[in-house]
Design an enzyme around this catalytic site. Structure first.
Site, PDB file in Angstrom:
ATOM      1  N   VAL A  12       0.811  -1.221   0.000  1.00 23.29           N
ATOM      2  CA  VAL A  12       0.000   0.000   0.000  1.00 23.29           C
ATOM      3  C   VAL A  12       0.843   1.268   0.000  1.00 23.29           C
ATOM      4  O   VAL A  12       0.310   2.377   0.057  1.00 23.29           O
ATOM      5  CB  VAL A  12      -1.011   0.024   1.175  1.00 23.29           C
ATOM      6  N   ILE A  14       3.382   4.357   1.134  1.00 20.66           N
ATOM      7  CA  ILE A  14       3.460   5.184   2.342  1.00 20.66           C
ATOM      8  C   ILE A  14       2.093   5.809   2.568  1.00 20.66           C
ATOM      9  O   ILE A  14       1.768   6.853   2.012  1.00 20.66           O
ATOM     10  CB  ILE A  14       4.554   6.264   2.219  1.00 20.66           C
ATOM     11  N   HIS A  15       1.265   5.136   3.369  1.00 15.15           N
ATOM     12  CA  HIS A  15      -0.052   5.663   3.715  1.00 15.15           C
ATOM     13  C   HIS A  15       0.016   6.243   5.128  1.00 15.15           C
ATOM     14  O   HIS A  15       1.100   6.388   5.691  1.00 15.15           O
ATOM     15  CB  HIS A  15      -1.128   4.579   3.574  1.00 15.15           C
ATOM     16  N   ALA A  16      -1.105   6.586   5.714  1.00 17.04           N
ATOM     17  CA  ALA A  16      -1.150   7.354   6.960  1.00 17.04           C
ATOM     18  C   ALA A  16      -0.335   6.760   8.103  1.00 17.04           C
ATOM     19  O   ALA A  16       0.466   7.454   8.726  1.00 17.04           O
ATOM     20  CB  ALA A  16      -2.599   7.551   7.400  1.00 17.04           C
TER      21      ALA A  16
END
Length: 85
Positions: A12, A14-16
């Site tokens: 996914v 670099i998400h939150a």
């Protein structure tokens, strides 16, 4: 100045959650650390700017640390990328 490149393997990107952890890790050091993707560079400690890069799996980013503890900062961030992203 210390620089390294890393290709994101996390499916996914670099998400939150990892962006928050990365910003927190970078804040541990005096050095200014930036991440660059596709010609755009942002300070790693700036969470919204970091997420705004839209780093996805397969993207290669370049991390640069510059300052009094750049060696330690660069090694710590490289380890973080290898273990988390």
């Amino acid at each position: 100045m210390k620089t390294f490149s890393y290709t994101i393997t996390d499916e996914v990107g670099i998400h939150a959650r990892p962006a928050g952890l990365l910003a927190k890790k970078a804040k541990e050091f005096e050095s200014v650390c930036t991440i660059e993707k596709g010609g755009k560079s942002v300070n790693i400690t700036k969470l919204m700017a970091l997420m705004g890069l839209g780093v996805k799996q397969g993207d290669t980013v370049t991390v640069t640390c510059e300052g009094a503890d750049e060696d330690k900062a660069s090694e710590a961030l490289k380890t973080f990328f290898e273990e988390t992203l």
